[in-house]
Design a protein around this motif. Structure first.
Motif, PDB file in Angstrom:
ATOM      1  N   ALA A  22       0.291   1.403   7.162  1.00 26.57           N
ATOM      2  CA  ALA A  22      -0.225   1.061   5.822  1.00 26.57           C
ATOM      3  C   ALA A  22      -1.028   2.238   5.280  1.00 26.57           C
ATOM      4  CB  ALA A  22      -1.103  -0.183   5.918  1.00 26.57           C
ATOM      5  N   LYS A  23      -0.920   2.469   4.002  1.00 26.05           N
ATOM      6  CA  LYS A  23      -1.623   3.605   3.370  1.00 26.05           C
ATOM      7  C   LYS A  23      -2.951   3.114   2.798  1.00 26.05           C
ATOM      8  CE  LYS A  23       1.613   6.738   3.883  1.00 26.05           C
ATOM      9  NZ  LYS A  23       1.395   7.838   4.832  1.00 26.05           N
ATOM     10  N   ILE A  24      -3.787   2.620   3.675  1.00 21.98           N
ATOM     11  CA  ILE A  24      -5.083   2.075   3.237  1.00 21.98           C
ATOM     12  C   ILE A  24      -6.188   3.018   3.699  1.00 21.98           C
ATOM     13  CG2 ILE A  24      -6.680   0.131   3.531  1.00 21.98           C
ATOM     14  CD1 ILE A  24      -4.078  -1.609   3.904  1.00 21.98           C
ATOM     15  N   ASP A  25      -7.088   3.372   2.772  1.00 28.42           N
ATOM     16  CA  ASP A  25      -8.145   4.344   3.091  1.00 28.42           C
ATOM     17  C   ASP A  25      -9.495   3.682   3.309  1.00 28.42           C
ATOM     18  OD1 ASP A  25      -6.439   6.736   2.281  1.00 28.42           O
ATOM     19  OD2 ASP A  25      -6.496   5.605   0.399  1.00 28.42           O
ATOM     20  N   SER A  35       0.836  -1.220   0.000  1.00 24.32           N
ATOM     21  CA  SER A  35       0.000   0.000   0.000  1.00 24.32           C
ATOM     22  C   SER A  35       0.865   1.262   0.000  1.00 24.32           C
ATOM     23  CB  SER A  35      -0.963  -0.004   1.187  1.00 24.32           C
ATOM     24  OG  SER A  35      -0.255   0.095   2.405  1.00 24.32           O
ATOM     25  N   LYS A  36       2.005   1.202   0.691  1.00 24.71           N
ATOM     26  CA  LYS A  36       2.891   2.388   0.709  1.00 24.71           C
ATOM     27  C   LYS A  36       3.468   2.632  -0.680  1.00 24.71           C
ATOM     28  CE  LYS A  36       4.150   1.502   5.466  1.00 24.71           C
ATOM     29  NZ  LYS A  36       5.168   1.029   6.374  1.00 24.71           N
ATOM     30  N   ARG A  37       3.864   1.552  -1.341  1.00 27.83           N
ATOM     31  CA  ARG A  37       4.425   1.702  -2.691  1.00 27.83           C
ATOM     32  C   ARG A  37       3.350   2.165  -3.684  1.00 27.83           C
ATOM     33  NH1 ARG A  37       8.908  -1.184  -4.235  1.00 27.83           N
ATOM     34  NH2 ARG A  37       8.657   0.090  -6.100  1.00 27.83           N
ATOM     35  N   VAL A  38       2.149   1.635  -3.522  1.00 29.82           N
ATOM     36  CA  VAL A  38       1.050   2.039  -4.419  1.00 29.82           C
ATOM     37  C   VAL A  38       0.741   3.516  -4.217  1.00 29.82           C
ATOM     38  CG1 VAL A  38      -1.412   1.740  -4.915  1.00 29.82           C
ATOM     39  CG2 VAL A  38       0.028  -0.272  -4.565  1.00 29.82           C
ATOM     40  N   ARG A  39       0.731   3.943  -2.939  1.00 32.36           N
ATOM     41  CA  ARG A  39       0.462   5.362  -2.643  1.00 32.36           C
ATOM     42  C   ARG A  39       1.475   6.259  -3.348  1.00 32.36           C
ATOM     43  NH1 ARG A  39      -3.864   7.236  -1.899  1.00 32.36           N
ATOM     44  NH2 ARG A  39      -3.114   8.497  -3.594  1.00 32.36           N
TER      45      ARG A  39
END
Ligand SMILES: Nc1ncnc2c1ncn2[C@@H]1O[C@H](COP(=O)(O)OP(=O)(O)OP(=O)(O)O)[C@@H](O)[C@H]1O
Ligand SMILES: O=P(O)(O)OC[C@H]1O[C@H](OP(=O)(O)OP(=O)(O)O)[C@H](O)[C@@H]1O
Ligand SMILES: O=C(O)c1cccnc1
Length: 486
Positions: A306-309, A270-274
């Protein structure tokens, strides 16, 4: 099918009918009896439970009638005489039902529903009531725990494919919504209950085109609001770059709302996707995560940054995966004797926690005026007046040296009148109001009780009168048993 499936009245254990038959033959079927539902252990190691299932129980009781096919089936399969079948056929539900309302918090060892009325009728409904309350309360509680860790993030319910059959999916998703989910993937539940529906797409779409870019492009050409599932082949090298490419090509013709990841190390990915989305200028595009999530994995992912919304949760909520049964029971607490007087009944056990608490009761939720926080629940005999007291002495029923005196409090009755002698007097609330009430109720608890790991035990205390009555009855039964032994 030989008989029409036209009622739920036989949705009961055969032993309930055998007991009804005994009561009827022995002339006590119409004696007044009080049964109460309670569970002994909070599920999931939780500090609270969310009550759900009342709407289904109300609908079941509204329609409680033996149909011609029910009677025909019993005539063929049981030895019951025709006069008993006629008694069943003519039976109309005349019980009084009090219950916690959906979305309210409930705790172990307190009555959450009470059925009072003719012994035979009150006995009949045990199985169905427990069936409905046990499952829905369990799922609503699991959902509230998940809500407690996601904060204000959107939470989508995805569980139908893993639910224990169709009815569980429908009532389960309703319970998950009560516990704090925002939407369901089950379109029928949306239609039946007005729950907001939401959805992305599956791996099948990408597999059908055998290519991320072709699939996303096709999807975007016919849908305005898009969330692309990016992990079919390789999230970082293929999925996200293809999503960005399509979003750039389509420009204003689509709203590139989100990408969904459904596998792998979701903190790292998620961090890389962000980073990839931000670098491409899609800073408002959200990241949705799914894949066997529950409150424990979500809490861990949050701690890992985690960069999850947005969270999609299915299996673990709809099946109450880590605590598959609530264990609520339905116990007789009081019954009319041959003189017409009500007498309390008790069930003994060598385990102190398992000894039932006799008498028809009310549960009072004690809340401090000053901060609106709940101090504990106070169980009293139904006729005891608690709301008007200036101070309340509360003590732990098994360890009375744990005690406190509460002043400046509100006392709210948890059990509300639902049916008065068979007549429904409670109007079922709107589902979104139930959900709001649940969120507010969880807020009224101190964080010590709502944390998911090792919460503090919320006080559930007995009034002095109720406690004394219980001790007297234990003594009385023990003396009687000792005399019989001689
Ligand atoms: N960073 C993380 N920290 C803790 N748990 C995680 C993390 N990333 C993923 N998980 C969870 O670990 C479990 C991984 O399951 P699993 O090994 O089946 O996933 P996967 O093999 O990546 O996906 P799939 O089998 O669906 O292709 C899931 O429950 C997932 O939610
Ligand atoms: O994981 P859950 O919380 O139950 O959420 C529902 C799951 O259902 C879908 O997967 P699918 O059924 O296609 O299978 P998969 O697990 O192999 O992706 C979706 O991609 C989620 O992973
Ligand atoms: O809409 C989704 O993404 C979805 C729906 C059901 C199950 N899993 C995912």
């Amino acid at each position: 099918m030989k008989y029409a499936d036209d009622s739920l009245v036989l949705h009961t254990d055969f032993y309930e009918l055998n007991m009804m038959y005994t009561y009827w033959q022995q002339g006590i079927a119409e004696r007044n009896a009080v049964f109460e539902v309670y569970f002994r252990t909070l599920p999931f190691g939780s500090g609270f439970a969310v009550f759900a299932g009342l709407e289904h129980v109300v609908k079941y009781l509204q329609d409680l009638k033996f149909t011609d096919d029910d009677i025909a089936y019993l005539r063929e399969t049981t030895p019951y005489p025709e006069a008993f079948l006629t008694y069943l056929k003519d039976m109309a539900f005349t019980c009084t039902v009090r219950s916690a309302v959906e979305g309210d918090l409930v705790f172990n060892n307190e009555p959450i529903m009470q059925v009072e009325g003719p012994l035979a009728q009150a006995q009949l409904v045990e199985t169905a009531i427990l069936n409905m309350l046990n499952y829905q309360t369990l799922v609503a509680t699991k959902a509230a725990r998940i809500r407690a860790v996601v904060g204000d993030d959107p939470l989508m319910e995805f569980g139908t494919r893993r639910a224990q059959e169709t009815e569980a999916a429908i009532w389960g998703t309703r319970a998950a919504y009560i516990g704090g989910f925002n939407s369901t993937s089950n379109v029928r539940a949306g239609k039946l209950f007005g729950i907001p529906i939401s959805g992305t797409h599956a791996h099948a779409l990408v597999q059908a085109y055998r290519d991320d870019y072709q699939a996303f492009k096709a999807y975007a050409e016919v849908n305005h609001d898009v969330t692309f599932l990016v992990d079919t082949y390789d999230t970082l090298r293929s999925g996200v770059p293809a999503a960005i490419k399509v979003a750039r090509e389509m420009g204003d013709r689509i709203d590139f709302q989100a990408v969904r990841i459904d596998s792998g190390d979701m903190a790292y990915i998620s961090k890389r996707v962000r980073q990839q989305l931000d670098e491409a200028g899609f800073t408002d595009t959200k990241i949705v995560a799914s894949n066997d999530l529950d409150e424990n994995t979500i809490q861990s992912l949050k701690m890992q940054g985690a960069k999850i919304d947005v969270w999609g949760v299915g299996t673990k909520v709809i099946t109450a995966y880590d605590h598959p049964a609530l264990g609520a029971v339905y116990k007789l607490v009081s019954i009319e004797d041959e003189t017409g007087a009500m007498v309390d009944t008790i069930k003994l056990s060598s385990n102190a926690e398992k000894v039932s608490t006799p008498s028809k009761k009310q549960v009072w939720r004690i809340t401090r005026h000053s901060n609106g926080k709940s101090e504990g629940d106070y169980i009293a005999r139904a006729e005891e007046e608690v709301a008007g007291l200036d101070e309340l002495y509360m003590f732990h029923p098994s360890y009375p040296y744990i005690n406190k005196t509460v002043r400046d409090f509100d006392a709210r009755p948890v059990l509300r009148l639902i049916f008065d002698q068979g007549e429904q007097v409670y109007q079922l609330p709107n589902l979104s109001d139930i959900r709001e009430f649940c969120l507010r109720s969880v807020d009224s608890l101190w964080d010590e009780y709502t944390r998911v790991l090792n919460p503090q035990e919320y006080p559930v205390d007995l009034s002095q009168t109720l406690w004394d009555n219980k001790m007297d009855l234990i003594k009385h039964v023990k003396t009687k048993v000792a005399k019989q032994q001689l």
